[in-house]
Scaffold this motif. Structure first.
Motif, short mmCIF file in Angstrom:
data_model
loop_
_atom_site.label_atom_id
_atom_site.label_comp_id
_atom_site.label_asym_id
_atom_site.label_seq_id
_atom_site.Cartn_x
_atom_site.Cartn_y
_atom_site.Cartn_z
N ARG A 1 0.83 -1.20 0.00
CA ARG A 1 0.00 0.00 0.00
C ARG A 1 0.87 1.25 0.00
O ARG A 1 0.59 2.22 -0.72
CB ARG A 1 -0.94 0.01 1.20
CG ARG A 1 -1.86 1.21 1.24
CD ARG A 1 -3.12 0.98 2.04
NE ARG A 1 -4.02 2.12 1.99
CZ ARG A 1 -4.79 2.43 0.97
NH1 ARG A 1 -4.79 1.68 -0.11
NH2 ARG A 1 -5.59 3.48 1.02
N PHE A 2 1.92 1.25 0.80
CA PHE A 2 2.84 2.38 0.82
C PHE A 2 3.44 2.59 -0.57
O PHE A 2 3.53 3.72 -1.07
CB PHE A 2 3.95 2.15 1.84
CG PHE A 2 4.89 3.31 2.00
CD1 PHE A 2 4.67 4.28 2.95
CD2 PHE A 2 6.00 3.44 1.16
CE1 PHE A 2 5.53 5.36 3.08
CE2 PHE A 2 6.87 4.51 1.28
CZ PHE A 2 6.63 5.48 2.24
N ASP A 3 3.83 1.50 -1.20
CA ASP A 3 4.45 1.59 -2.53
C ASP A 3 3.49 2.16 -3.55
O ASP A 3 3.88 2.99 -4.39
CB ASP A 3 4.92 0.20 -2.96
CG ASP A 3 5.84 0.24 -4.18
OD1 ASP A 3 6.57 1.24 -4.33
OD2 ASP A 3 5.82 -0.72 -4.96
N SER A 4 2.23 1.74 -3.47
CA SER A 4 1.25 2.22 -4.45
C SER A 4 0.90 3.69 -4.27
O SER A 4 0.55 4.37 -5.24
CB SER A 4 -0.03 1.37 -4.37
OG SER A 4 -0.73 1.60 -3.15
N LEU A 5 1.01 4.19 -3.05
CA LEU A 5 0.62 5.57 -2.77
C LEU A 5 1.80 6.54 -2.74
O LEU A 5 1.71 7.67 -3.24
CB LEU A 5 -0.11 5.64 -1.42
CG LEU A 5 -1.48 4.96 -1.38
CD1 LEU A 5 -1.96 4.84 0.07
CD2 LEU A 5 -2.49 5.74 -2.21
N VAL A 6 2.89 6.12 -2.14
CA VAL A 6 4.05 7.00 -1.95
C VAL A 6 5.24 6.55 -2.80
O VAL A 6 5.92 7.37 -3.42
CB VAL A 6 4.46 7.04 -0.46
CG1 VAL A 6 5.62 8.03 -0.25
CG2 VAL A 6 3.28 7.41 0.42
N GLY A 7 5.49 5.24 -2.80
CA GLY A 7 6.65 4.69 -3.50
C GLY A 7 7.71 4.24 -2.52
O GLY A 7 8.15 5.03 -1.68
N LEU A 8 8.09 2.97 -2.59
CA LEU A 8 9.10 2.46 -1.66
C LEU A 8 10.44 3.17 -1.82
O LEU A 8 11.25 3.18 -0.89
CB LEU A 8 9.28 0.95 -1.85
CG LEU A 8 8.20 0.08 -1.20
CD1 LEU A 8 8.38 -1.38 -1.60
CD2 LEU A 8 8.24 0.21 0.32
N ASP A 9 10.68 3.77 -2.97
CA ASP A 9 11.92 4.52 -3.17
C ASP A 9 11.98 5.74 -2.27
O ASP A 9 13.06 6.29 -2.02
CB ASP A 9 12.07 4.94 -4.62
CG ASP A 9 10.93 5.84 -5.10
OD1 ASP A 9 9.76 5.49 -4.85
OD2 ASP A 9 11.22 6.89 -5.71
N LYS A 10 10.82 6.19 -1.75
CA LYS A 10 10.77 7.34 -0.85
C LYS A 10 11.02 6.94 0.61
O LYS A 10 11.20 7.81 1.47
CB LYS A 10 9.42 8.04 -0.94
CG LYS A 10 9.24 8.86 -2.22
CD LYS A 10 10.22 10.03 -2.25
CE LYS A 10 9.97 10.94 -3.43
NZ LYS A 10 10.98 12.05 -3.47
N LEU A 11 11.01 5.66 0.91
CA LEU A 11 11.23 5.19 2.28
C LEU A 11 12.73 5.16 2.54
O LEU A 11 13.46 4.36 1.96
CB LEU A 11 10.62 3.80 2.46
CG LEU A 11 10.49 3.28 3.89
CD1 LEU A 11 9.78 4.29 4.79
CD2 LEU A 11 9.73 1.96 3.90
N ARG A 12 13.20 6.05 3.42
CA ARG A 12 14.64 6.24 3.59
C ARG A 12 15.16 5.85 4.96
O ARG A 12 16.37 5.77 5.16
CB ARG A 12 14.99 7.71 3.30
CG ARG A 12 14.63 8.17 1.90
CD ARG A 12 15.44 7.45 0.83
NE ARG A 12 16.85 7.64 1.04
CZ ARG A 12 17.54 8.72 0.61
NH1 ARG A 12 16.91 9.67 -0.07
NH2 ARG A 12 18.83 8.83 0.84
N ALA A 13 14.28 5.66 5.95
CA ALA A 13 14.72 5.33 7.31
C ALA A 13 13.56 4.73 8.08
O ALA A 13 12.39 4.90 7.70
CB ALA A 13 15.25 6.57 8.03
N VAL A 14 13.89 4.02 9.17
CA VAL A 14 12.86 3.40 10.01
C VAL A 14 13.17 3.68 11.48
O VAL A 14 14.30 3.50 11.93
CB VAL A 14 12.80 1.87 9.79
CG1 VAL A 14 11.74 1.24 10.71
CG2 VAL A 14 12.49 1.54 8.33
N HIS A 15 12.15 4.14 12.20
CA HIS A 15 12.22 4.22 13.66
C HIS A 15 11.69 2.91 14.23
O HIS A 15 10.54 2.53 13.94
CB HIS A 15 11.35 5.37 14.19
CG HIS A 15 11.97 6.72 14.04
ND1 HIS A 15 11.23 7.89 14.09
CD2 HIS A 15 13.25 7.10 13.90
CE1 HIS A 15 12.04 8.92 13.96
NE2 HIS A 15 13.27 8.47 13.83
N LEU A 16 12.49 2.22 15.02
CA LEU A 16 12.09 0.95 15.61
C LEU A 16 11.58 1.17 17.02
O LEU A 16 12.31 1.63 17.90
CB LEU A 16 13.28 -0.03 15.64
CG LEU A 16 13.74 -0.58 14.30
CD1 LEU A 16 14.98 -1.45 14.51
CD2 LEU A 16 12.65 -1.39 13.62
#
Length: 281
Positions: A202-217
């Motif tokens: 869903r994130f990929d379809s709306l924003v694009g996984l290429d825009k995901l640059r970091a993760v808070h755990l």
């Protein structure tokens, strides 16, 4: 193929200087780190000590650190109703980005999109984009990240659609990315425990996984879809350790930098970093 995450770290303090932060990170097995650019409740930025910055850069090279993540203060509200609050947000972000570009170029800067305080999400999205259009420029060396939010109150950014709208309205959208917070997205109704692939699709379809640059755990003190923001130590919340571990080892995520924001002191962070690297609680 490597299954374990390449970059693991946590939130550390710059109270004793950047070089001290680097040494502290190395001492607990971290190879990335996050810090607040100033007091999280506002205030002036820490004065720059050129010798300290030079020592930090040297240690970063020596220890092979990955991306540094600077965190804006919580008081920065990019979609406030009051003009003075919006002006403060623009001033802080401009100062922070100037500092990063001058002394720590090529790194990441994350901020909470803000709360629309009753103006409505559409108005809030427009105000956030306006601020970004004011402070971002083509020569910027820092990548600015919108953090996924839990949806408490009038927060903007709990829905992937809202993040996509902000990016699409920003002229320098190539300088923008997203930081996914595991506690926040779970509290916002994205089931990363039972359907991580569905959430990422869903994130990929709306924003694009290429825009995901970091993760808070983070684990979450509150239940799924609670719209509340209370972080818990890994394995001591509603998510549980195994789903958080799965996030770090997912083929679409494991090359990203992961930053712990759990309610820990240094020894607690060291233990959680080891747990994540070993793959067991």
């Amino acid at each position: 193929m490597r299954n374990t995450p390449q970059w693991l770290g946590c939130h550390l303090s710059i109270a004793k200087g950047y070089a001290h932060m680097a040494e502290e990170a190395a001492s607990i097995g971290a190879n990335v780190m996050q810090f607040f650019t100033r007091n999280p409740r506002g205030g002036k930025a820490r004065p720059v000590d050129p010798a300290d910055m030079e020592a930090f850069r040297r240690l970063s090279d020596e220890y092979g650190f990955g991306p540094l993540l600077a965190h804006a203060p919580y008081t920065l509200n990019a979609c406030a109703e009051k003009k003075a609050v919006l002006e403060f947000a623009a001033q802080v972000m401009r100062q922070d980005l100037d500092f990063l570009d001058q002394y720590l170029p090529g790194n990441l800067y994350v901020f909470h999109p803000g709360s629309h305080v009753g103006q409505g999400a559409e108005k809030g999205i427009g105000l956030i984009a306006d601020l970004l259009n004011e402070v971002l420029h083509a020569g910027l060396k820092t990548t600015v990240l919108l953090e996924t939010m839990s949806g408490k109150g009038t927060e903007v950014g709990a829905k992937f659609e809202e993040l996509a709208a902000i990016i699409n309205k920003t002229k320098q959208g190539d300088r923008l990315g997203v930081c996914l917070d595991t506690c926040h997205v779970y509290s916002a109704g994205y089931d990363i425990v039972s359907d991580i692939d569905g959430v990422l699709n869903r994130f990929d379809s709306l924003v694009g996984l290429d825009k995901l640059r970091a993760v808070h755990l983070n684990d979450s003190m509150n239940a799924f879809d609670s719209a509340k923001d209370r972080h818990a130590k890994l394995g001591q919340g509603a998510l549980g350790f195994a789903p958080v571990l799965a996030v770090t080892r997912h083929e679409a995520l494991r090359d990203l930098p992961f930053y712990l924001e759990t309610p820990n002191e240094i020894d607690g962070y060291a233990a959680e970093i080891k747990m994540l690297r070993d793959g067991k609680a």
